[in-house]
Design an enzyme around this catalytic site. Structure first.
Site, short mmCIF file in Angstrom:
data_model
loop_
_atom_site.label_atom_id
_atom_site.label_comp_id
_atom_site.label_asym_id
_atom_site.label_seq_id
_atom_site.Cartn_x
_atom_site.Cartn_y
_atom_site.Cartn_z
N CYS A 98 -9.31 69.68 29.56
CA CYS A 98 -10.20 69.83 30.73
C CYS A 98 -11.56 70.40 30.36
O CYS A 98 -12.52 70.26 31.11
CB CYS A 98 -9.53 70.70 31.79
SG CYS A 98 -8.00 69.97 32.35
N HIS B 239 -15.12 72.00 37.04
CA HIS B 239 -13.98 71.14 36.73
C HIS B 239 -13.10 71.02 37.96
O HIS B 239 -12.88 72.00 38.68
CB HIS B 239 -13.20 71.74 35.56
CG HIS B 239 -11.89 71.07 35.31
ND1 HIS B 239 -11.80 69.71 35.13
CD2 HIS B 239 -10.63 71.56 35.21
CE1 HIS B 239 -10.53 69.40 34.93
NE2 HIS B 239 -9.80 70.49 34.99
N ASN C 113 -7.27 65.29 39.46
CA ASN C 113 -7.81 65.88 38.24
C ASN C 113 -7.93 64.79 37.18
O ASN C 113 -6.92 64.25 36.71
CB ASN C 113 -6.85 66.99 37.78
CG ASN C 113 -7.34 67.72 36.54
OD1 ASN C 113 -8.30 67.30 35.89
ND2 ASN C 113 -6.67 68.81 36.18
O1 UT7 Z 1 -6.99 71.39 34.47
C1 UT7 Z 1 -6.02 72.40 34.40
C2 UT7 Z 1 -4.78 71.77 34.91
N1 UT7 Z 1 -3.92 72.44 35.79
C3 UT7 Z 1 -4.22 73.32 36.76
O2 UT7 Z 1 -5.30 73.75 36.96
C4 UT7 Z 1 -3.08 73.69 37.65
C5 UT7 Z 1 -3.17 75.08 38.18
N2 UT7 Z 1 -2.03 75.36 39.03
C6 UT7 Z 1 -1.86 74.81 40.24
O3 UT7 Z 1 -2.71 74.08 40.70
C7 UT7 Z 1 -0.62 75.17 41.03
O4 UT7 Z 1 0.14 76.09 40.29
C8 UT7 Z 1 0.23 73.94 41.38
C9 UT7 Z 1 -0.47 73.14 42.46
C10 UT7 Z 1 0.45 73.05 40.16
C11 UT7 Z 1 1.59 74.34 41.91
O5 UT7 Z 1 1.46 75.19 43.01
P1 UT7 Z 1 2.31 76.54 43.08
O6 UT7 Z 1 2.05 77.13 44.40
O7 UT7 Z 1 1.95 77.36 41.89
O8 UT7 Z 1 3.80 76.02 43.03
P2 UT7 Z 1 4.94 76.34 41.96
O9 UT7 Z 1 4.69 75.62 40.67
O10 UT7 Z 1 5.17 77.82 41.88
O11 UT7 Z 1 6.17 75.69 42.67
C12 UT7 Z 1 6.62 76.12 43.95
C13 UT7 Z 1 7.64 75.13 44.46
C14 UT7 Z 1 8.72 74.78 43.45
O12 UT7 Z 1 9.94 74.63 44.16
P3 UT7 Z 1 11.02 75.82 44.15
O13 UT7 Z 1 11.36 76.05 42.71
O14 UT7 Z 1 10.33 76.99 44.79
O15 UT7 Z 1 12.12 75.23 44.96
C15 UT7 Z 1 8.30 73.44 42.91
O16 UT7 Z 1 9.38 72.66 42.47
O17 UT7 Z 1 6.99 73.90 44.78
C16 UT7 Z 1 7.68 72.82 44.15
N3 UT7 Z 1 6.73 71.76 43.83
C17 UT7 Z 1 6.47 70.75 44.68
N4 UT7 Z 1 6.93 70.47 45.91
C18 UT7 Z 1 6.43 69.37 46.51
C19 UT7 Z 1 6.00 71.59 42.72
N5 UT7 Z 1 5.25 70.49 42.81
C20 UT7 Z 1 5.52 69.95 44.01
C21 UT7 Z 1 5.06 68.81 44.69
N6 UT7 Z 1 5.53 68.56 45.94
N7 UT7 Z 1 4.13 67.97 44.16
#
Ligand code: UT7
Length: 343
Positions: free
Chosen positions: A121, A270, A300
């Site tokens: 990124c 970004h 992204n």
């Molecule tokens: O360029 C750099 C690249 N990456 C980033 O910048 C990403 C930075 N991080 C983020 O944007 C966020 O952490 C995410 C959007 C990726 C995830 O959001 P979060 O609030 O941190 O969710 P999490 O990973 O803690 O997951 C919470 C829950 C999980 O379920 P359980 O274990 O609580 O039952 C995940 O399985 O949300 C679930 N989950 C989803 N549910 C529906 C993860 N992805 C999805 C999805 N749809 N697409």
């Protein structure tokens, strides 16, 4: 010593739009439009068609940037190609782009160097740092810098992979960095890295410490487990570090340019997550109207986010000559960077 400025911008995104609902209906992923929009701001992204690769996306963006700069491909002295999704493991997509641009053909072939940049990124900013140095040193008059990604071919488009696969899209952006005697252009590029977090956002595919580098079946075919095949991410950790690193990098860039944040007319961050950028803006007291975003439409696109956004901002008239622009990016590595440009 000449200054380096951006003489042309261009971008290309493939025509196929994939909405959040498409992820549910076409790919059967257990997610929802509401979840994705609320956590990331993303509404849709573009996926390239089968047969289309990163160098091709980059070529469209490069040709648009060259046209905007009023240059021919043969005017370019160097190609920098930032991507984490190159066409092949090797050679890089830079040489493929050089071939596509045709500069090595004809009676006066220009066998210009082509370098791939592997900083995810932050790849565009690592490329801008290199282009700025090449132009200011006199080694090059015009450097073509491309950021391009074909993520769709390497996303785990199942519920197992939803944390990563709902975030990314395909696209390409390009700029031409040119020499000028005028008092304008790139005021500096500030980069950082912290390899202690290398595996926090990582796609291993193979492990070169293993003999052979992927396990083989009895017929000698490679077998790659899903957690190596697809990118893995600790999203929360990335989120926290992104806000800290980008705000620090922007403050550094201002200090080096003897500017205040309030002197910056437009912020081009970004596009990883709209929420990350909103936190960043809140933390630094940046008014929302001074920051542009397009993650809603493209997701992204990693190395391509900043050059696409620059090209769109020029086209829409939001970015005009004379403005002071602040750039910042953060991603896998961890790597990050910032820059201030007098446009
Ligand atoms: O360029 C750099 C690249 N990456 C980033 O910048 C990403 C930075 N991080 C983020 O944007 C966020 O952490 C995410 C959007 C990726 C995830 O959001 P979060 O609030 O941190 O969710 P999490 O990973 O803690 O997951 C919470 C829950 C999980 O379920 P359980 O274990 O609580 O039952 C995940 O399985 O949300 C679930 N989950 C989803 N549910 C529906 C993860 N992805 C999805 C999805 N749809 N697409």
């Amino acid at each position: 010593m000449a200054n380096a400025y951006i003489s042309g911008t261009g971008f290309y995104v493939p025509p196929q739009v994939v909405t959040n609902d498409d992820l549910v209906k076409k790919y059967g992923i257990e997610t929802s439009h509401e979840w994705i929009v609320q956590r990331t701001g993303i509404e849709e992204r573009r996926f390239a068609a089968e047969g289309v690769g990163t160098a091709e996306l980059g070529e469209h963006a490069a040709r648009a940037a060259l046209a905007a700069a009023g240059l021919q491909a043969t005017d370019i002295d160097m190609i920098l190609f930032a991507t984490l999704s190159p066409n092949y493991a090797f050679p890089g997509s830079g040489v493929l782009l050089q071939r596509r641009l045709g500069v090595a053909e004809g009676d006066n072939p220009r066998l210009i160097p082509a370098m791939d940049i592997r900083n995810q990124c932050s790849g565009f900013l690592y490329g801008l740092y290199t282009a700025n140095a090449m132009v200011r040193s006199g080694a090059a008059k015009h450097v073509l810098l491309v950021g391009a990604e074909t993520h769709s071919a390497a996303l785990d488009l199942t519920t197992r992979g939803r944390t990563v696969s709902s975030l990314f899209g395909d696209g390409a952006g390009a700029v031409v960095v040119s020499a000028t005697d005028e008092e304008r252009g790139i005021q500096g590029v500030h980069l950082g890295a912290d390899g202690r977090h290398a595996e926090v956002l990582c796609q291993k595919v193979w492990d070169i410490t293993k003999r052979p580098f992927v396990p083989l079946d009895d017929e000698g075919r490679g077998l790659v487990e899903p957690d190596h095949l697809w990118a893995q991410m600790d999203g929360r950790k990335v989120f926290r570090h992104a806000v800290m690193a980008m705000s620090g990098a922007l403050v550094d860039a201002c200090t080096h340019a003897s500017l205040e944040l309030g002197d910056i007319d437009l912020f081009v961050f970004h596009q990883a997550n709209l929420r990350i950028n909103q936190y960043l803006a809140d933390q630094l007291g940046i008014p929302p109207e001074k920051a542009v975003h397009n993650i809603q439409r493209y997701g992204n696109t990693t190395a391509a986010t900043i050059p696409i956004l620059l090209a769109e901002s020029v086209a829409s008239g939001k970015l005009k000559p004379g403005m002071t622009v602040g750039l910042a990016a953060f991603g896998s590595g961890f790597t990050w960077g910032s820059s201030i440009i007098k446009w």
